[in-house]
Design a protein around this motif. Structure first.
Motif, PDB file in Angstrom:
ATOM      1  N   ASN A  79       4.658  -0.792   9.163  1.00 51.98           N
ATOM      2  CA  ASN A  79       3.101  -1.976   8.454  1.00 51.98           C
ATOM      3  C   ASN A  79       2.362  -1.373   8.349  1.00 51.98           C
ATOM      4  N   VAL A  80       1.451  -1.695   8.932  1.00 51.38           N
ATOM      5  CA  VAL A  80      -0.259  -1.154   8.598  1.00 51.38           C
ATOM      6  C   VAL A  80      -0.705  -0.006   9.820  1.00 51.38           C
ATOM      7  N   ASP A  81       0.465   0.837  11.192  1.00 50.99           N
ATOM      8  CA  ASP A  81       0.396   1.476  11.293  1.00 50.99           C
ATOM      9  C   ASP A  81       0.544   3.079  10.554  1.00 50.99           C
ATOM     10  N   TYR A  82       1.531   2.390   9.500  1.00 54.49           N
ATOM     11  CA  TYR A  82       1.548   3.712   8.188  1.00 54.49           C
ATOM     12  C   TYR A  82       0.210   3.868   7.321  1.00 54.49           C
ATOM     13  N   TYR A  83      -0.188   2.453   7.207  1.00 55.00           N
ATOM     14  CA  TYR A  83      -0.716   3.011   6.225  1.00 55.00           C
ATOM     15  C   TYR A  83      -2.497   3.596   7.376  1.00 55.00           C
ATOM     16  N   LEU A  84      -3.256   3.327   8.117  1.00 55.88           N
ATOM     17  CA  LEU A  84      -3.722   4.120   8.964  1.00 55.88           C
ATOM     18  C   LEU A  84      -3.491   5.808   9.036  1.00 55.88           C
ATOM     19  N   LEU A  85      -2.067   5.692   9.577  1.00 56.92           N
ATOM     20  CA  LEU A  85      -1.621   7.362   9.830  1.00 56.92           C
ATOM     21  C   LEU A  85      -1.573   7.988   8.214  1.00 56.92           C
ATOM     22  N   GLY A 131     -12.666   2.729  15.023  1.00 59.59           N
ATOM     23  CA  GLY A 131     -13.536   1.672  13.667  1.00 59.59           C
ATOM     24  C   GLY A 131     -12.686   0.796  13.530  1.00 59.59           C
ATOM     25  N   ILE A 132     -12.822  -0.497  13.554  1.00 59.64           N
ATOM     26  CA  ILE A 132     -12.649  -1.906  13.120  1.00 59.64           C
ATOM     27  C   ILE A 132     -12.284  -1.460  11.170  1.00 59.64           C
ATOM     28  N   GLY A 133     -13.579  -0.884  10.574  1.00 59.87           N
ATOM     29  CA  GLY A 133     -13.173  -0.526   9.255  1.00 59.87           C
ATOM     30  C   GLY A 133     -12.185  -0.302   9.144  1.00 59.87           C
ATOM     31  N   HIS A 134     -11.694   1.163   9.231  1.00 58.15           N
ATOM     32  CA  HIS A 134     -10.523   1.235   9.296  1.00 58.15           C
ATOM     33  C   HIS A 134      -9.039   1.244   9.245  1.00 58.15           C
ATOM     34  N   VAL A 135      -9.565   0.035  10.229  1.00 59.38           N
ATOM     35  CA  VAL A 135      -7.858  -0.328  10.608  1.00 59.38           C
ATOM     36  C   VAL A 135      -7.726  -1.478   9.658  1.00 59.38           C
ATOM     37  N   LEU A 136      -8.727  -2.726   9.177  1.00 66.13           N
ATOM     38  CA  LEU A 136      -9.682  -3.304   8.053  1.00 66.13           C
ATOM     39  C   LEU A 136      -8.871  -3.274   6.822  1.00 66.13           C
ATOM     40  N   ASP A 137      -8.955  -1.630   6.622  1.00 71.03           N
ATOM     41  CA  ASP A 137      -9.308  -0.965   4.956  1.00 71.03           C
ATOM     42  C   ASP A 137      -6.937  -0.672   5.575  1.00 71.03           C
ATOM     43  N   ALA A 138      -6.629  -0.741   6.021  1.00 72.63           N
ATOM     44  CA  ALA A 138      -5.205   0.156   6.487  1.00 72.63           C
ATOM     45  C   ALA A 138      -4.082  -1.606   6.960  1.00 72.63           C
ATOM     46  N   MET A 139      -5.109  -2.302   7.051  1.00 75.46           N
ATOM     47  CA  MET A 139      -4.218  -4.263   6.474  1.00 75.46           C
ATOM     48  C   MET A 139      -4.129  -4.054   5.195  1.00 75.46           C
ATOM     49  N   LYS A 140      -5.508  -4.225   4.541  1.00 70.98           N
ATOM     50  CA  LYS A 140      -5.270  -4.660   3.318  1.00 70.98           C
ATOM     51  C   LYS A 140      -4.177  -3.292   1.913  1.00 70.98           C
ATOM     52  N   LEU A 141      -3.982  -2.618   3.265  1.00 71.71           N
ATOM     53  CA  LEU A 141      -3.237  -1.793   1.692  1.00 71.71           C
ATOM     54  C   LEU A 141      -1.425  -1.861   2.847  1.00 71.71           C
ATOM     55  N   ALA A 142      -1.450  -2.595   3.582  1.00 77.48           N
ATOM     56  CA  ALA A 142       0.075  -2.957   3.710  1.00 77.48           C
ATOM     57  C   ALA A 142       0.236  -3.937   3.186  1.00 77.48           C
ATOM     58  N   GLU A 143      -1.168  -5.102   2.803  1.00 75.34           N
ATOM     59  CA  GLU A 143      -0.930  -6.433   2.088  1.00 75.34           C
ATOM     60  C   GLU A 143      -0.579  -6.202   0.967  1.00 75.34           C
ATOM     61  N   LYS A 144      -1.383  -5.179   0.236  1.00 76.34           N
ATOM     62  CA  LYS A 144      -1.618  -4.380  -1.719  1.00 76.34           C
ATOM     63  C   LYS A 144       0.083  -3.995  -1.681  1.00 76.34           C
ATOM     64  N   ASN A 145       0.667  -3.712  -0.633  1.00 78.88           N
ATOM     65  CA  ASN A 145       2.050  -2.928  -1.022  1.00 78.88           C
ATOM     66  C   ASN A 145       3.411  -3.577  -0.538  1.00 78.88           C
ATOM     67  N   GLY A 146       2.800  -5.389   0.089  1.00 81.20           N
ATOM     68  CA  GLY A 146       4.037  -5.712   0.462  1.00 81.20           C
ATOM     69  C   GLY A 146       4.760  -5.773   1.461  1.00 81.20           C
ATOM     70  N   LYS A 147       3.653  -5.404   2.707  1.00 82.60           N
ATOM     71  CA  LYS A 147       4.342  -5.359   3.830  1.00 82.60           C
ATOM     72  C   LYS A 147       3.432  -6.719   4.661  1.00 82.60           C
ATOM     73  N   ASN A 148       3.392  -6.883   5.987  1.00 85.23           N
ATOM     74  CA  ASN A 148       3.378  -7.784   6.832  1.00 85.23           C
ATOM     75  C   ASN A 148       1.681  -7.206   6.864  1.00 85.23           C
ATOM     76  N   PRO A 149       0.481  -7.306   6.902  1.00 86.33           N
ATOM     77  CA  PRO A 149      -0.866  -6.829   7.099  1.00 86.33           C
ATOM     78  C   PRO A 149      -1.013  -7.473   8.876  1.00 86.33           C
ATOM     79  N   GLN A 150      -0.199  -8.410   9.645  1.00 85.90           N
ATOM     80  CA  GLN A 150      -0.447  -8.989  11.184  1.00 85.90           C
ATOM     81  C   GLN A 150       0.464  -8.096  12.041  1.00 85.90           C
ATOM     82  N   ILE A 151       1.283  -7.235  11.518  1.00 82.84           N
ATOM     83  CA  ILE A 151       2.528  -6.313  11.921  1.00 82.84           C
ATOM     84  C   ILE A 151       2.184  -4.976  12.094  1.00 82.84           C
ATOM     85  N   TRP A 152       2.165  -4.360  13.788  1.00 83.56           N
ATOM     86  CA  TRP A 152       1.712  -3.348  12.992  1.00 83.56           C
ATOM     87  C   TRP A 152       2.973  -1.893  13.010  1.00 83.56           C
ATOM     88  N   ASP A 153       3.463  -1.679  13.345  1.00 81.24           N
ATOM     89  CA  ASP A 153       4.898  -0.954  13.897  1.00 81.24           C
ATOM     90  C   ASP A 153       5.906  -0.944  11.855  1.00 81.24           C
TER      91      ASP A 153
END
Length: 474
Positions: free
Chosen positions: A426-432, A402-424
């Motif tokens: 970065n975002v994949d860590y917070y979704l995991l 679902g797109i909602g959980h992925v958007l959440d992971a992007m927000k978490l990545a950005e908040k923690n100083g990671k790039n919200p437009q990069i998956w590996d």
């Protein structure tokens, strides 16, 4: 091959055969070897391997990448804790050159250990043993083909190879052996090296009566004997040889790790299962003879044409969508998940209705609806992720969880100083890790708890399978 194509092909072979220089082993150009060993490979996080494409080493059956070499490589990389990247090439000379240049880290083929090759590369401990055998046709007595051998005159004595023309894979150890054998018998054997053809393809030409003789390793010959009952493989032309992998001379640490692992693994029951599966179990031969095989027919599934047609509506490679469908349903159109998702692309009833799917188990309708859903997700992710290759990973994860959980992971990545437009990494860590209270209770999270391991693996497995499909279907 038929008509003019066959005539041109045979004419080219004859022209090659008439060149004396083609019948001698060529000395390869000495290239400067890069220095790149195990430490650098581990830092990179993946092992880049080249293997060959045939019915035992590497192929696809009903959407599943398979093969003796592939299974050994997966076991080795799992043991080492790194990813595997596979490149396909049946050109032995090119593979050795790419190894020395650093384009690959390991040659994972049935390389015969020879003194000549040892000047260029280091061989690992053998993963198996084999000898070279002559492949010749057992003629149908009723056949009218004048160029076939006599049914009662199969070659059994190596002396009888004098004056014969034998077609072999270019740059292979078969060339060296035949030239040595020519010296041993004190007579000429006409050796024709065929570029871009693998030993198994030449066996097929013998079976079809296009050529009279070829040479290959006995283990491969015995597998192909199951497919072609009109070939004879009982005449050896060499003693048993070690079959090994190849590494750079400048990679002693990698060599030691591979050797230690191979020595242990070859004694395990798992290795015996893998070996028997591809070389001894006759029931496995239906894998190559059946449809939906990258070797015979070049199909991933019976739905390839539908997938290709529907992919015209989205800027995606059809093989990527096929990899997704395999992940979702294993190409079973009637399958239904515990959550209620149905069909090849596992659409939920509400999603199917939204995208105009009336018969959810209809392969064409289900795929059409799934493609529309992917396109919808891609359009929304395009507002947030600019790079199309990166965006693909976000879309795949959204399709799964679902797109909602992925958007959440992007927000978490950005908040923690990671790039919200990069998956590996970065975002994949917070979704995991979105199953942990530290993350799903964070104020930026809107959609709460998520079992993140599933979409994390989902993306990785689809992309890995897609690479195999690209290797073998192109």
């Amino acid at each position: 091959m038929r008509g003019i194509e066959r005539f041109v092909w045979l004419l080219l072979i004859l022209l090659v055969a008439c060149k004396p220089s083609e019948n001698k082993v060529k000395t390869s150009v000495v290239e400067k070897e890069v220095s790149f060993d195990l430490k650098e490979i581990q830092e990179r996080g993946k092992l880049i391997v080249v293997t060959d494409y045939n019915s035992t080493n590497y192929f696809i059956y009903k959407g599943t990448p398979m093969g003796y070499q592939l299974e050994l490589l997966n076991e080795f990389c799992n043991n080492l804790g790194i990813k595997l990247e596979v490149i396909v090439s049946n050109d032995v000379e090119k593979n050795i050159s790419d190894l020395r240049k650093g384009n690959v880290d390991l040659i994972a083929q049935n390389l015969a250990v020879t003194r000549e090759r040892s000047k260029e590369i280091k061989f690992t401990e053998p993963h198996t043993y084999s000898r070279q055998v002559l492949v010749q046709r057992i003629d149908d007595k009723n056949s009218n083909k004048s160029h076939q051998t006599d049914f009662n005159q199969l070659i059994r004595n190596q002396l009888d190879l004098a004056g014969k023309t034998i077609y072999v894979q270019k740059g292979s150890s078969y060339v060296t052996r035949l030239n040595n054998l020519s010296d041993e018998i004190g007579d000429t054997i006409n050796v024709v090296e065929i570029p871009d053809y693998e030993a198994e393809q030449l066996i097929g030409l013998v079976a079809e009566g296009e050529i009279l003789y070829t040479i290959c390793d006995e283990i491969l010959a015995r597998v192909n004997k199951n497919y072609y009952d009109n070939i004879d493989i009982e005449t050896p032309i060499s003693f048993p040889q070690k079959m090994a992998w190849g590494v750079r001379k400048s990679s002693p640490d990698l060599l030691q790790v591979v050797n230690n692992w191979l020595t242990r693994f070859r004694k395990s029951s798992k290795y015996n299962i893998i070996y028997k599966k591809y070389f001894l179990n006759r029931r496995s031969t239906h894998i190559v003879d059946a449809g939906y095989n990258s070797l015979k027919g070049g199909s991933v599934s019976q739905f390839d044409d539908i997938i290709k047609k529907e992919c015209e509506n989205i800027d995606w490679d059809w093989k990527l969508v096929a990899a997704l469908i395999y992940q979702e349903s294993r190409f079973l159109p009637e399958i239904k998940s515990w959550a209620g998702a149905q069909g090849l692309m596992q659409l939920m009833p509400e999603t199917a209705k939204t995208f105009g799917v009336h018969n959810i188990t209809s392969p064409s309708e289900n795929i059409r609806g799934g493609i529309k859903f992917l396109k919808w997700l891609d359009k929304r992710m395009a507002l947030r992720v600019d790079d199309p290759e990166e965006r693909l990973k976000f879309v795949l994860a959204s399709y799964n969880v679902g797109i909602g959980h992925v958007l959440d992971a992007m927000k978490l990545a950005e908040k923690n100083g990671k790039n919200p437009q990069i998956w590996d990494d970065n975002v994949d860590y917070y979704l995991l890790n979105k199953s942990k209270p530290k993350y799903f209770n964070d104020p930026v999270v809107e959609f709460g708890y998520c079992r993140g391991e599933e979409p994390y693996l989902y993306v990785n497995e689809i992309l890995e399978r897609y690479e195999h499909y690209k290797n073998l279907m192109e």
